[in-house]
Design an enzyme around this catalytic site. Structure first.
Site, PDB file in Angstrom:
ATOM      1  N   ASP A 139       0.829  -1.218   0.000  1.00 10.61           N
ATOM      2  CA  ASP A 139       0.000   0.000   0.000  1.00 10.61           C
ATOM      3  C   ASP A 139       0.857   1.258   0.000  1.00 10.61           C
ATOM      4  OD1 ASP A 139       0.377  -1.282   2.670  1.00 10.61           O
ATOM      5  OD2 ASP A 139      -0.263   0.682   3.377  1.00 10.61           O
ATOM      6  N   ASP A 142       4.716   7.984   0.957  1.00 15.34           N
ATOM      7  CA  ASP A 142       4.491   7.573   2.352  1.00 15.34           C
ATOM      8  C   ASP A 142       5.796   7.499   3.152  1.00 15.34           C
ATOM      9  OD1 ASP A 142       1.866   7.593   1.783  1.00 15.34           O
ATOM     10  OD2 ASP A 142       1.437   5.529   2.313  1.00 15.34           O
TER      11      ASP A 142
HETATM   12  P1  AMP Z   1       0.750   4.313   6.860  1.00 17.13           P
HETATM   13  O1  AMP Z   1       1.454   3.474   7.860  1.00 17.13           O
HETATM   14  O2  AMP Z   1       0.806   5.788   7.131  1.00 17.13           O
HETATM   15  O3  AMP Z   1       1.111   3.987   5.445  1.00 17.13           O
HETATM   16  O4  AMP Z   1      -0.792   3.959   7.035  1.00 17.13           O
HETATM   17  C1  AMP Z   1      -1.327   2.667   6.950  1.00 17.13           C
HETATM   18  C2  AMP Z   1      -2.830   2.750   7.024  1.00 17.13           C
HETATM   19  O5  AMP Z   1      -3.249   3.266   8.284  1.00 17.13           O
HETATM   20  C3  AMP Z   1      -3.480   3.663   5.985  1.00 17.13           C
HETATM   21  O6  AMP Z   1      -4.699   3.099   5.628  1.00 17.13           O
HETATM   22  C4  AMP Z   1      -3.676   4.955   6.736  1.00 17.13           C
HETATM   23  O7  AMP Z   1      -4.684   5.757   6.195  1.00 17.13           O
HETATM   24  C5  AMP Z   1      -4.031   4.444   8.119  1.00 17.13           C
HETATM   25  N1  AMP Z   1      -3.678   5.411   9.185  1.00 17.13           N
HETATM   26  C6  AMP Z   1      -2.451   5.731   9.622  1.00 17.13           C
HETATM   27  N2  AMP Z   1      -2.511   6.647  10.611  1.00 17.13           N
HETATM   28  C7  AMP Z   1      -3.822   6.917  10.806  1.00 17.13           C
HETATM   29  C8  AMP Z   1      -4.548   7.784  11.688  1.00 17.13           C
HETATM   30  N3  AMP Z   1      -3.933   8.550  12.579  1.00 17.13           N
HETATM   31  N4  AMP Z   1      -5.896   7.794  11.577  1.00 17.13           N
HETATM   32  C9  AMP Z   1      -6.534   7.018  10.679  1.00 17.13           C
HETATM   33  N5  AMP Z   1      -5.923   6.190   9.835  1.00 17.13           N
HETATM   34  C10 AMP Z   1      -4.580   6.123   9.892  1.00 17.13           C
HETATM   35 MG    MG Z   2       0.665   4.374   3.695  1.00 15.95          MG
END
Ligand code: AMP
Ligand code: MG
Length: 477
Positions: free
Chosen positions: A250, A260
């Site tokens: 992702d 990201d």
């Molecule tokens: P990431 O690790 O930032 O790539 O995020 C992985 C998943 O977690 C994605 O679907 C993000 O949208 C979700 N996500 C990360 N942080 C948050 C947050 N604080 N609130 C809601 N969703 C989150």
């Molecule tokens: Mg992400």
């Protein structure tokens, strides 16, 4: 009208996203505004000169007329485990703009409130990670690495609750698109071949205009093109010593951009097993494992494309397999060409490959700083002798391959300044404790000129005292 977004992604239909508005914040203030990026997006002078308007729009408090705010759906393998339902849990795609080169880019707010994909999350982003994404992506852009960039960081005036209470922020991300390997997975998992086909055509039109949409083998051509961009990307990461840290499917953009910036970091002492992310306990996303993970992710993409290649799975696999098998050789070719360029050499022979491997082995044994060693070799070429005597024999062999172009080639491929972890942390701490962005802007000025010595460059060149042996990053939430 200060800003008019288009939104081609919305035409893909409701299976691809949820329509959801950003949640307004209490007191938005612009902390960082990327003037040159704003120029390249042809943003109006009204918007460029009005910090209040910038804060209103890029916090999501005020949406320009015609904005269709979307949270995109995607799945993803996180550390090897499939999560069928991810999606933008804290991001809103406001729309697309055509930049000065007529390229379509996404404008996305991150940290702008909950969406139907938020799961347990609060939809918000802490100030530190928002600033960090801005600094790291800006550094990567000027290093010449394909990357998304940040237009703005806006403080929300609200707190977020993490390991401690932190100030909140919203970062505006500009990316070629937000289509991920995980976007394809989302539809493949659901056996939604119609949406997969639509996503393939959309991705080809957006990123690979050379591919004929009427070609029978367009899915295969697409996979080939995505593979090529991933190879280029990982090779470029390795040129500058970048460790993404969370190369989940992702977080892998089809466009081939770095996206990201969570727990990413820069390699200090050379060792392929280097990991700085606190959650990557197995070293899955170690510096030297990034090429292996890229093909792992590409195989996940290939699996999604099978029904678009042939209804008979076996036949589809037979079509795709030769391409996937080619990856290692294609990667190695690109990698050794890049490493040779770092050494001022443009022809890669078996002998040169061995020269590169021997250097890396010694650097690993001696725990030499990755960036500094190549600068030292540049000095060596100019007559100085910064490396230890142990390297004399290797240097003599290396010298025999140099020519008139070598110095220029080395200069173009070996940055003087990278966003070293300890300096990144220092300027973030300075901003978090004083509220001033002065230290960040000082650092950014140097990072925007990574191959050229500026009066301030030497302030940011030293490796960390412990060569980052105890450095740790945490997931960018
Ligand atoms: P990431 O690790 O930032 O790539 O995020 C992985 C998943 O977690 C994605 O679907 C993000 O949208 C979700 N996500 C990360 N942080 C948050 C947050 N604080 N609130 C809601 N969703 C989150
Ligand atoms: Mg992400």
């Amino acid at each position: 009208m200060t800003l008019r977004f288009s939104n081609s992604y919305s035409a893909l239909g409701g299976a691809f996203y949820q329509r959801v508005l950003p949640t307004p914040v209490a007191d938005p203030k612009v902390l960082l505004w990327n003037r040159s990026l704003a120029d390249s997006l042809k943003l109006s002078t009204t918007l460029q000169s009005d910090a209040t308007l910038q804060a209103q729009i890029f916090s999501g408090n005020q949406l320009p007329a015609g904005t269709e705010s979307l949270a995109l759906a995607y799945s993803g393998h996180q550390f090897g485990h499939l999560n069928p339902q991810l999606g933008d849990g804290r991001a809103h795609l406001l729309g697309e703009l055509l930049d000065k080169d007529n390229c379509r880019v996404d404008v996305q707010l991150k940290g702008s409130g909950p969406t139907p994909y938020s799961r347990q999350g609060d939809g918000r982003c802490a100030l530190g990670p928002a600033l960090r994404e801005y600094i790291m992506s800006e550094a990567m852009y000027f290093l010449g690495v394909p990357t998304s960039r940040c237009l703005a960081v806006v403080a929300t005036g609200e707190s977020v609750y993490r390991d401690a209470v932190k100030p909140g922020a919203i970062v505006t991300r500009i990316a070629a698109s937000h289509i991920r390997v995980g976007t394809f997975q989302y539809f493949a998992i659901r056996d939604d071949v119609k949406s997969l086909a639509a996503l393939l055509d959309f991705s080809i039109e957006r990123h690979f205009a050379d591919i004929d949409l009427n070609a029978d083998d367009k899915a295969l051509q697409f996979l080939d093109a995505v593979m090529q961009r991933q190879i280029t990307l990982i090779v470029e990461w390795m040129r500058v010593g970048f460790i993404h840290g969370v190369m989940n499917t992702d977080n892998t953009a089809i466009s081939g951009e770095t996206i990201d910036f969570g727990p990413c970091a820069m390699l200090g002492a050379y060792h392929p097993a280097t990991v700085y992310s606190s959650i990557d306990t197995q070293g899955r996303y170690a510096f030297g494992n990034q090429a292996n993970i890229a093909i792992w992710n590409l195989i996940r993409l290939a699996e999604c494309l099978l029904p678009l290649i042939n209804n008979e799975k076996k036949l589809a696999i037979a079509v795709i397999e030769p391409l996937l098998k080619d990856y290692s050789e294609r990667f190695e070719q690109a990698y050794f060409a890049m490493m040779a360029a770092k050494l001022g050499i443009s022809d890669v022979t078996v002998e040169i490959r061995s020269l590169i491997e021997r250097l890396l082995k010694s650097m690993q044994t001696d725990a030499l700083d990755y960036t500094q060693t190549f600068l030292d070799l540049g000095q060596t070429m100019a007559g100085a002798n910064p490396l230890s005597e142990n390297y004399n024999e290797w240097i003599a062999q290396w010298r025999s391959h140099l020519n008139d172009n070598s110095a220029a080639l080395m200069q173009a491929n070996n940055p003087i300044v990278i966003p070293r972890n300890h300096y990144v942390e220092a300027v973030l701490t300075a901003c978090e404790t004083t509220g001033s962005t002065e230290a960040i802007n000082d650092f950014l000025e140097v990072l925007r000129s990574p191959y050229q010595e500026l009066p301030n460059s030497h302030h940011y060149q030293d490796p960390a005292e412990d060569f980052d042996s105890s450095y740790q990053t945490f997931c960018g939430t």
